[in-house]
Design a protein around this motif. Structure first.
Motif, PDB file in Angstrom:
ATOM      1  N   MET A 171      18.457  18.346 -22.892  1.00  0.00           N
ATOM      2  CA  MET A 171      19.201  19.433 -23.546  1.00  0.00           C
ATOM      3  C   MET A 171      18.517  19.799 -24.865  1.00  0.00           C
ATOM      4  O   MET A 171      18.423  20.969 -25.239  1.00  0.00           O
ATOM      5  CB  MET A 171      20.649  19.001 -23.833  1.00  0.00           C
ATOM      6  CG  MET A 171      21.462  18.689 -22.591  1.00  0.00           C
ATOM      7  SD  MET A 171      21.768  20.161 -21.582  1.00  0.00           S
ATOM      8  CE  MET A 171      21.301  19.579 -19.996  1.00  0.00           C
ATOM      9  N   ILE A 202      15.440  21.831 -24.142  1.00  0.00           N
ATOM     10  CA  ILE A 202      15.794  23.210 -23.780  1.00  0.00           C
ATOM     11  C   ILE A 202      16.122  24.020 -25.045  1.00  0.00           C
ATOM     12  O   ILE A 202      15.662  25.139 -25.229  1.00  0.00           O
ATOM     13  CB  ILE A 202      16.959  23.227 -22.769  1.00  0.00           C
ATOM     14  CG1 ILE A 202      16.508  22.570 -21.451  1.00  0.00           C
ATOM     15  CG2 ILE A 202      17.455  24.651 -22.523  1.00  0.00           C
ATOM     16  CD1 ILE A 202      17.611  22.385 -20.417  1.00  0.00           C
ATOM     17  N   ARG A 203      16.888  23.404 -25.942  1.00  0.00           N
ATOM     18  CA  ARG A 203      17.245  24.109 -27.187  1.00  0.00           C
ATOM     19  C   ARG A 203      16.003  24.423 -28.019  1.00  0.00           C
ATOM     20  O   ARG A 203      15.871  25.521 -28.559  1.00  0.00           O
ATOM     21  CB  ARG A 203      18.215  23.251 -28.017  1.00  0.00           C
ATOM     22  CG  ARG A 203      19.619  23.295 -27.470  1.00  0.00           C
ATOM     23  CD  ARG A 203      20.618  22.637 -28.434  1.00  0.00           C
ATOM     24  NE  ARG A 203      21.767  22.182 -27.662  1.00  0.00           N
ATOM     25  CZ  ARG A 203      21.998  20.928 -27.324  1.00  0.00           C
ATOM     26  NH1 ARG A 203      21.185  19.965 -27.718  1.00  0.00           N
ATOM     27  NH2 ARG A 203      23.049  20.613 -26.603  1.00  0.00           N
ATOM     28  N   ARG A 210      14.003  27.211 -26.409  1.00  0.00           N
ATOM     29  CA  ARG A 210      14.703  28.505 -26.581  1.00  0.00           C
ATOM     30  C   ARG A 210      14.501  29.081 -27.972  1.00  0.00           C
ATOM     31  O   ARG A 210      14.388  30.288 -28.129  1.00  0.00           O
ATOM     32  CB  ARG A 210      16.204  28.309 -26.351  1.00  0.00           C
ATOM     33  CG  ARG A 210      16.474  28.046 -24.899  1.00  0.00           C
ATOM     34  CD  ARG A 210      17.645  28.848 -24.408  1.00  0.00           C
ATOM     35  NE  ARG A 210      17.690  28.724 -22.961  1.00  0.00           N
ATOM     36  CZ  ARG A 210      18.789  28.551 -22.265  1.00  0.00           C
ATOM     37  NH1 ARG A 210      19.968  28.525 -22.882  1.00  0.00           N
ATOM     38  NH2 ARG A 210      18.743  28.437 -20.964  1.00  0.00           N
ATOM     39  N   ALA A 234      11.132  25.816 -15.165  1.00  0.00           N
ATOM     40  CA  ALA A 234      11.213  26.958 -16.083  1.00  0.00           C
ATOM     41  C   ALA A 234       9.845  27.627 -16.262  1.00  0.00           C
ATOM     42  O   ALA A 234       9.726  28.583 -17.015  1.00  0.00           O
ATOM     43  CB  ALA A 234      11.781  26.509 -17.427  1.00  0.00           C
ATOM     44  N   ALA A 275      20.457  22.998 -16.154  1.00  0.00           N
ATOM     45  CA  ALA A 275      19.077  22.964 -16.645  1.00  0.00           C
ATOM     46  C   ALA A 275      18.122  23.450 -15.552  1.00  0.00           C
ATOM     47  O   ALA A 275      17.169  24.168 -15.831  1.00  0.00           O
ATOM     48  CB  ALA A 275      18.695  21.552 -17.083  1.00  0.00           C
ATOM     49  N   GLN A 278      18.574  25.603 -13.504  1.00  0.00           N
ATOM     50  CA  GLN A 278      18.855  27.034 -13.270  1.00  0.00           C
ATOM     51  C   GLN A 278      19.762  27.315 -12.083  1.00  0.00           C
ATOM     52  O   GLN A 278      19.678  28.368 -11.451  1.00  0.00           O
ATOM     53  CB  GLN A 278      17.538  27.809 -13.167  1.00  0.00           C
ATOM     54  CG  GLN A 278      16.711  27.644 -14.427  1.00  0.00           C
ATOM     55  CD  GLN A 278      15.313  28.233 -14.342  1.00  0.00           C
ATOM     56  OE1 GLN A 278      14.953  28.834 -13.352  1.00  0.00           O
ATOM     57  NE2 GLN A 278      14.529  28.057 -15.379  1.00  0.00           N
ATOM     58  N   SER A 320      27.712  21.404 -23.797  1.00  0.00           N
ATOM     59  CA  SER A 320      26.282  21.682 -23.968  1.00  0.00           C
ATOM     60  C   SER A 320      25.667  22.189 -22.676  1.00  0.00           C
ATOM     61  O   SER A 320      24.728  22.989 -22.714  1.00  0.00           O
ATOM     62  CB  SER A 320      25.511  20.515 -24.590  1.00  0.00           C
ATOM     63  OG  SER A 320      25.558  19.403 -23.796  1.00  0.00           O
ATOM     64  N   ILE A 359      23.421  25.812 -22.397  1.00  0.00           N
ATOM     65  CA  ILE A 359      22.037  25.999 -21.938  1.00  0.00           C
ATOM     66  C   ILE A 359      21.955  26.702 -20.577  1.00  0.00           C
ATOM     67  O   ILE A 359      20.871  27.085 -20.160  1.00  0.00           O
ATOM     68  CB  ILE A 359      21.259  24.659 -21.892  1.00  0.00           C
ATOM     69  CG1 ILE A 359      21.933  23.660 -20.918  1.00  0.00           C
ATOM     70  CG2 ILE A 359      21.112  24.029 -23.259  1.00  0.00           C
ATOM     71  CD1 ILE A 359      21.152  23.439 -19.679  1.00  0.00           C
TER      72      ILE A 359
END
Lengths: 80, 137
Positions: free
Chosen positions: A22, A25-26, A29, A57, B29, B31, B86, B90
């Motif tokens: 997480m 990802i933050r 971003r 991704a 995460a 997607q 969270s 995301i």
């Protein structure tokens, strides 16, 4: 990872799955295209989890390195 | 269209709530479009503020229950609600409330944690989940 400039790094040691992911990802971003960001994780699963996310991704896994025993720095380039 | 993962959250115990929120995070995460259908005890656990005192453990895990809760506290693991929040930050995660449970318990949407977006019936859920994986917890 000599010669690679890390724009932002987050030390996520002490955070549990999926916390380090997480965090990655933050960071990605909030980064600009071209930036390399890094997360340090003490969670063994992150070594598989974070690269899997990077691939999904379609970012670039720049590398992984052992920081101390049981802690890994994972570098990701925001390439798009 | 992205892939879907739907979780039927039937249980309101900390172990199952954690499992649901962690799986939801991973799926978000990666997607996937995640829907959590909170029903029965899962919906009880989503009543405003319930998480603060929720120390319920599933019957089949009760031998480990006290140890599990103790470890979570000692290692300051985030609680399931934070993990779920969270996941929502995301990715694409929705929490929907079961209309039947709402009616039986006379609960309104405003009695639930704000992460719950709407009240739906079972047919809506089944239809929405039909072309993806479903996990029952």
């Amino acid at each position: 990872m000599d010669g690679i400039k890390i724009t932002k790094e987050s030390d996520a040691r002490g955070s549990f799955c999926p916390g380090p992911l997480m965090e990655m990802i933050r960071l990605v971003r909030s980064a600009k295209v071209g930036d390399v960001v890094a997360v340090i994780s003490g969670d063994e699963g992150s070594k598989k989890d974070i690269p899997a996310w990077i691939q999904k991704a379609r970012y670039e896994l720049v590398g992984m390195e052992e920081v101390t025993a049981g802690a890994t720095r994972i570098l990701c380039r925001k390439n798009h | 269209m992205s892939e879907k993962l739907s979780i039927v959250l039937f249980s309101g115990t900390v172990d199952k709530l954690m499992a649901a929120s962690i799986i939801a995070s991973g799926a978000a995460a990666m997607q996937k479009e995640v829907t959590i259908f909170a029903t029965f005890y899962g919906l009880f656990a989503l009543r405003k503020g319930d998480w603060k005192q929720n120390r319920r453990i599933s019957k089949d895990c009760e031998d480990y229950g006290a140890q599990f809760l103790q470890v979570l506290e000692a290692k300051k693991a985030p609680n399931w609600l934070e993990t779920l929040q969270s996941a929502m930050d995301i990715g694409n995660v929705k929490v929907k409330a079961c209309g039947l449970t709402m009616d039986l318990l006379s609960i309104k949407l405003e009695d639930l944690e704000p992460i719950v977006s709407e009240i739906v019936g079972v047919a809506h859920f089944v239809e929405e989940a039909s072309d993806g994986q479903i996990i029952f917890l």
